[in-house]
Design an enzyme around this catalytic site. Structure first.
Site, PDB file in Angstrom:
ATOM      1  CG  ASP A 166      -5.361   8.422  -3.941  1.00  0.00           C
ATOM      2  OD1 ASP A 166      -5.815   7.855  -4.359  1.00  0.00           O
ATOM      3  OD2 ASP A 166      -3.888   8.333  -3.253  1.00  0.00           O
ATOM      4  CG  ASP A 169      -1.877  12.675  -1.813  1.00  0.00           C
ATOM      5  OD1 ASP A 169      -2.847  12.143  -2.088  1.00  0.00           O
ATOM      6  OD2 ASP A 169      -1.512  12.216  -2.192  1.00  0.00           O
ATOM      7  CE1 TYR A 326      -3.238   3.759  -5.449  1.00  0.00           C
ATOM      8  CE2 TYR A 326      -2.926   5.990  -5.669  1.00  0.00           C
ATOM      9  CZ  TYR A 326      -3.586   5.124  -4.615  1.00  0.00           C
ATOM     10  OH  TYR A 326      -4.119   5.404  -3.547  1.00  0.00           O
ATOM     11  CD  GLU A 573      -1.232   8.876   2.314  1.00  0.00           C
ATOM     12  OE1 GLU A 573      -1.340   9.256   1.576  1.00  0.00           O
ATOM     13  OE2 GLU A 573      -0.441   7.589   2.054  1.00  0.00           O
TER      14      GLU A 573
END
Length: 622
Positions: A166, A169, A326, A573
């Site tokens: 994703d 990570d 999410y 990120e």
């Protein structure tokens, strides 16, 4: 005896009988005369040449026998000479052309959007999980997590290798990943010519297939009815001070992961299943020329959408881990979105009837507005679904009974486009000009790129429909305004901002060097760092040893500030969903504006439309 005729000069013409001798007689007389003349005295050489022509020796000198033909020596010499001179000139000119510096003017240099597109697609290569293809072209990545599914004895799904990680990570979240694949497919369907011009069409299709093949592993795609699907692989919850190794507690290269990666299944997850159905349906249009694979994707999409309608519920409800990372606020927007894509993929009007149900639109928030109205994201697809269905009205105009809700979606799309413009105050902007679609909250860029894509695409729809613009209240705006909005936002991301910084790793010279990403931050040096052994790389102030090319970071804050700190994921990120929106916006803006959308491919499964007439009015009663 003589005869007299008319002399053309005025006198009598006398013809002697002797002159009427035959031609043969004359010929014999001349020959007798020639022999007599020649025998009387010898002829000199010149006179002989007059009578006999050139001698055999001279003939040899003036003609050249080539075996199959005899040609004049003069012509032969001229021909050979001309050929030799021409060959010399050709060689001389070739020498000059090869030695003199050349300036190519045929193709202009690629624009920034095309250059950034090449890099943005490479991010997906870096996020691949499983056994990598040979042409992955990311030197610091290798095979990883090839045993996903096998290590969880409670899961029915044993082969879950593949797919995409994703973000920074190694968790595979199906909800944002399926949205990312839908966005990539949508951009390929609309702008295949631009992908082709950039040399990236095959690359984009490979990425879509990589994601689609993984989704097919996460449910029983051969069945017509299912009761479960995989929601994610891996976990990341570290709340309560947990020290159990997982994808957030550990800082490791994906290639070195040795801890257990649990599989999360769901049985009531309408939002997730409908979004996965949208992803497979959109991909089936991308691969329509591969009939067997396309039909496989369509069947999977039908099965998923049926499951989403039969087993109602939010996938992130009930305190699941998905709610932390999410969280889905509703599944009604996915019903509209998924229904629209399934209609385009199948031509089955039952999906269109569902997607244009007024009650469904109401539950999805189409009529009540709100601060986040018009914000297109992995969570809320309403704005995208409205644009997608407005396309149907602009080009096919299906009429009754769909016209009522389609015209409403069309009007609401116009309102959303108005809200993006700087003349209106629906959303604030930073001093540098970045629209604040998430109202100053962290990680703004993922929403910005989605809006830039929708604005450019809607403008292209209007252009293709020969409509010069649209109204915001009493004011008319050209489609150029939409493109200009998208350009200002993407240009900000590419470096036209107060910090003069590109927010895409590897693009330009000034970009984030401490991207929050495990694989990029740990060197590939044949040393295996365990779960906590990689923390030193996470906390290091040194730049990442590996540049994760094309990764769009989360972005600046509402004051245009940015902290290039690896541990601050709200700034540094990248995510799959964010980069998919970036790719879509970049390809829409790339190349020549004259390269229009592909107006017909998305309609290839839809049969010819014959609008159903409205019902007759009720009988008149006196």
């Amino acid at each position: 005896m003589s005869m007299y005729g008319r002399d053309p000069w005025g006198g009598p013409l006398e013809i002697n009988a002797a002159d009427s001798a035959t031609d043969d007689d004359r010929s014999r007389n001349l020959q007798d005369f020639d022999r007599a003349a020649m025998s009387s005295r010898p002829l000199d050489e010149t006179q002989q040449s007059w009578l006999l022509g050139p001698s055999g020796e001279q003939k040899k000198k003036k003609y050249v026998d080539l075996g199959c033909i005899i040609v004049s020596r003069k012509i032969f010499v001229w021909t050979v000479g001309t050929l030799l001179v021409s060959a010399f000139l050709a060689g001389f000119i070739t020498l000059i052309v090869k030695t003199v510096p050349r300036h190519k003017h045929s193709h202009p240099p690629p624009d920034n959007y095309t250059l950034a597109l090449h890099k943005a697609l490479m991010f997906f290569n870096a996020q691949r999980s499983g056994k990598l293809p040979k042409h992955n072209n990311v030197s610091w990545r290798g095979n990883s997590c090839t045993h996903d599914g096998k290590s969880d004895s409670s899961s029915l799904f044993k082969d879950l290798s593949g797919g995409f990680y994703d973000a920074g990570d190694a968790i595979k979240f199906n909800f944002p990943a399926s949205f990312a694949m839908t966005m990539l497919s949508w951009s390929v369907i609309e702008y295949s010519a631009k992908y082709e011009a950039a040399g990236e069409l095959n690359h984009a299709k490979e990425l879509i297939k990589w994601g689609s093949d993984y989704f097919l592993k996460t449910f029983n795609h051969t069945a017509d009815t299912i009761d479960r699907i995989v929601a994610q692989v891996g976990v990341g919850d570290t709340s309560g001070g947990s020290t159990t190794p997982n994808d957030h507690y550990c800082w490791m290269r994906p290639e070195d992961i040795d801890y257990v990666r649990p599989v999360t299944e769901c049985h009531s997850c309408s939002d997730l299943a409908a979004e996965m159905a949208a992803a497979l349906a959109a991909a089936s249009i991308v691969f329509k020329d591969n009939k067997a694979y396309s039909q496989k994707l369509v069947h999977g999409a039908r099965t998923l959408f049926k499951f989403s309608r039969d087993q109602r519920g939010r996938y992130s409800a009930g305190g699941s881990e998905a709610a932390i990372f999410y969280n889905s606020t509703s599944y009604w927007d996915e019903f509209v979105w998924g229904g629209a894509w399934l209609y385009y993929a199948t031509g089955n009007t039952s999906y269109l009837q569902l997607a244009t149900t007024r009650g469904l639109a109401k539950h999805a928030g189409a009529f009540w507005g709100g601060p986040d109205y018009g914000v297109f994201s992995w969570d809320n697809k309403l704005a995208g679904a409205q644009v997608l269905l407005t396309r149907l009205r602009l080009f096919l105009s299906p009429g009754y009974p769909y016209e009522d809700i389609l015209s409403t979606f069309h009007n609401q799309t116009s309102i959303v486009m108005c809200s993006y413009l700087p003349y209106f105050t629906s959303f604030n902007r930073t001093r540098g000009g970045l629209i604040q679609l998430n109202h100053g909250r962290p990680q703004p860029l993922q929403y910005v790129v989605n809006a830039a894509f929708l604005a450019t695409l809607y403008g292209d729809y209007l252009d293709a429909a020969d409509t010069p613009g649209w109204y915001c209240g009493p004011n008319f705006y050209s489609t150029d305004v939409l493109r200009e909005f998208a350009k200002t936002q993407i240009n900000y991301i590419l470096g036209k901002n107060p910090r003069k910084m590109s927010y895409i790793a590897g693009f330009g010279t000034h970009y984030p060097r401490h991207v929050h990403h495990r694989g990029a931050s740990i060197p590939k040096n044949k040393i295996r760092y365990n779960c906590k052994g990689g923390w030193k790389w996470r906390d290091s102030s040194k730049p990442n040893p590996n540049t994760i090319v094309g990764a769009m970071v989360a972005g600046p804050d509402k004051h245009d500030g940015f902290h290039d700190v690896r541990t601050n994921y709200n700034y540094t990120e990248p995510t799959l969903a964010g980069n998919a929106g970036l790719v879509a916006a970049l390809v829409a803006l790339s190349g020549e504006k004259s390269t229009r959308i592909d107006k017909n491919t998305i309609f290839s499964a839809i049969p010819p439309m014959f609008p159903t007439p409205p019902p007759p009015p009720a009988p008149w009663k006196p």
